[in-house]
Design an enzyme around this catalytic site. Structure first.
Site, PDB file in Angstrom:
ATOM      1  N   HIS A 163       1.073  -0.911  -0.094  1.00 51.10           N
ATOM      2  CA  HIS A 163      -0.532   0.088   0.267  1.00 51.10           C
ATOM      3  C   HIS A 163       1.267   1.282  -0.443  1.00 51.10           C
ATOM      4  CE1 HIS A 163      -3.274  -2.469   0.094  1.00 51.10           C
ATOM      5  NE2 HIS A 163      -3.276  -2.513   1.588  1.00 51.10           N
ATOM      6  N   ASP A 223      -5.434  -8.158  -2.996  1.00 51.89           N
ATOM      7  CA  ASP A 223      -5.403  -8.668  -1.326  1.00 51.89           C
ATOM      8  C   ASP A 223      -6.227  -8.699  -1.446  1.00 51.89           C
ATOM      9  OD1 ASP A 223      -5.736  -7.450   0.902  1.00 51.89           O
ATOM     10  OD2 ASP A 223      -5.904  -4.922   0.349  1.00 51.89           O
TER      11      ASP A 223
END
Length: 458
Positions: free
Chosen positions: A275, A326
């Site tokens: 991220h 994810d």
């Protein structure tokens, strides 16, 4: 998994490390690697002629496989202040309901979907280790073994990252009840890595490890693991995903998460910062120069309302990135790369943000960057359609009018910005066809097992 006796492939167009080439013959060896690539060739009688242009299969650098089963279950509004932190409660509910067989069924379905979406390898960031009350299984690697079985069933390449997780917040805050299935101390975590090393080697899987986040591990625990971990593979960590995480890190240490990580840990090419959404310009520049990969998951980051990664500045500073799915609200290469580019456009109110220069294709630029960064983060040294690399290939559907009418970089731009996952026809991993004509040879059994789990989660 059925295999197909392929010795030489022939493609009318192929994306090689040097660019697009025509009339390409690709010879495979017995280990599932590419032995030779020759352009400008005529097909031989024994060649398998591919049905469309080919590109290298992408590595999916960030996956929590079990979360595919909860996709769509956290879309009911609460107070109007919903965020990652409220979404997490639904994730804890899912964790409490699944056993190792369920996780294998979910992972097999997910990995099949990833293959259909153009991924040839998955990096499994695996933190679901124990039973719902925190009791370890008789074999502490039980959950990991089911992940390995799912990759074997589907044929996807696997980089397995067991995750160290011990705390609920910065400074060693005690974990909450929902986190009990994730927890280790450093000694038990290192023992898990020792247990998995020979298993992964025997199965052909890469083994690295992850530290869940700066919230979930103290500095002393992180250093103990880094000093003693018995595997040389990649190291991943969630960092700076949410603004609250940044605020809590500042309150704890006086520094922002990426700043702290780069100051205190030996971040280099082995590392992947998952991220890294919220960075200052200085953090962006420093992370780019560290050699680490930024692990971007645009569909999940959008779904959770995390924010937009500073990709334009990061790439301009020489940064490397890859893409992952994810929480698996999306499972295709096209959707992740498209959302990555569109996020930059929406923020900047400009078009074609991640192209490498004037007159350069956005699709080609982002695809090749994510290909290199994703495989670095997966611990794979050589990637692409060239001698010595794994025979991991995606055949795009040459009967689709968009693809049939395109040449060179236009193929990638049509796939990524006009078509999506439906453009993928065949996928080869390590010399074996895993997807043919859009289907997997174990599709019905995989779907039945997955449906059983979804009915359990209602």
């Amino acid at each position: 998994m059925a295999t197909f006796p392929v010795h030489r492939l022939f493609a009318e167009q192929a994306l090689l490390p040097t660019g697009w080439a025509e009339n390409v013959a690709i010879s495979l060896d017995r280990t599932g690697r590419i032995a030779a690539v020759e352009a400008g060739k005529a097909p031989d009688n024994g060649d398998e002629r591919l049905s469309g242009p080919i590109v290298p299969a992408m590595a999916n650098l960030h996956s929590h496989a079990f979360q595919r089963a909860m996709a769509g279950l956290a879309e009911v509004a609460g107070t109007g202040e919903d965020s990652f932190w409220t979404w997490r409660e639904e994730m804890y509910r899912t964790v409490a309901l699944v056993d190792p067989d369920d996780v294998e069924a979910i992972a097999a379905k997910l990995y099949m979907e990833m293959l259909k979406g153009g991924f040839g390898r998955v990096v499994e960031f695996h933190y679901l280790h124990h039973q719902a009350d925190g009791t370890p299984y008789a074999d502490p690697a039980e959950m990991s073994l089911h992940i390995l079985k799912a990759s074997e069933t589907t044929g996807i390449g696997l980089t397995h990252l067991p995750v160290f997780y011990a705390h609920a917040n910065f400074g060693g805050v005690a974990p909450n009840a929902g986190q009990r299935p994730f927890l280790h101390d450093p000694d038990r975590f290192l023992a898990l890595l020792d247990r998995l090393a020979p298993v992964c080697a025997a199965d052909g899987a890469e083994l690295g490890y992850a530290i869940h986040s700066l919230r979930a591990a103290t500095p002393d625990e992180m250093r103990a693991i880094l000093d003693a971990a018995p595997v040389p593979g990649p190291i991943h960590i969630h960092v700076a995903e949410q603004t609250r995480e940044v605020e809590d890190c500042l309150a704890w240490s006086g520094r922002r998460p990426v700043e702290w990580l780069l100051d205190e840990m030996p971040v280099d090419r082995r590392w992947c910062a998952i991220h890294a959404t919220h960075m200052t310009p200085d953090e962006t520049d420093r992370l780019a120069k560290s050699g680490a990969v930024a692990g971007l998951c645009p569909a999940t980051e959008a779904n959770l309302g995390d924010g937009i990664f500073p990709a334009v500045d990061f790439v301009a500073a020489g940064g490397r990135f890859g893409i992952g799915t994810d929480s698996h609200v999306a499972t295709t290469v096209a959707e992740e790369l498209r959302l990555l580019e569109y996020g930059q456009r929406l923020r900047d109110r400009r078009r074609n943000r991640l192209a490498n220069g004037p007159g350069v294709s956005v699709g080609r630029s982002s695809f090749e960057a994510a290909l290199a960064g994703g495989h670095q983060a997966a611990g794979i040294a050589k990637v692409g359609i060239e001698a010595g690399a794994g025979a991991d290939l995606v055949v795009l559907d040459g009967t689709n009018p968009y693809i049939a009418a395109a040449n060179g970089d236009r193929i990638l731009d049509r796939w990524l910005f006009a078509l999506g996952g439906d453009a993928v026809r065949d996928v080869m991993v390590a010399g074996n066809w895993t997807i043919r004509d859009g289907r997997h040879d174990r599709e019905e059994a995989i779907d039945r097992a997955f449906a059983r789990v979804l009915n359990k989660l209602k």
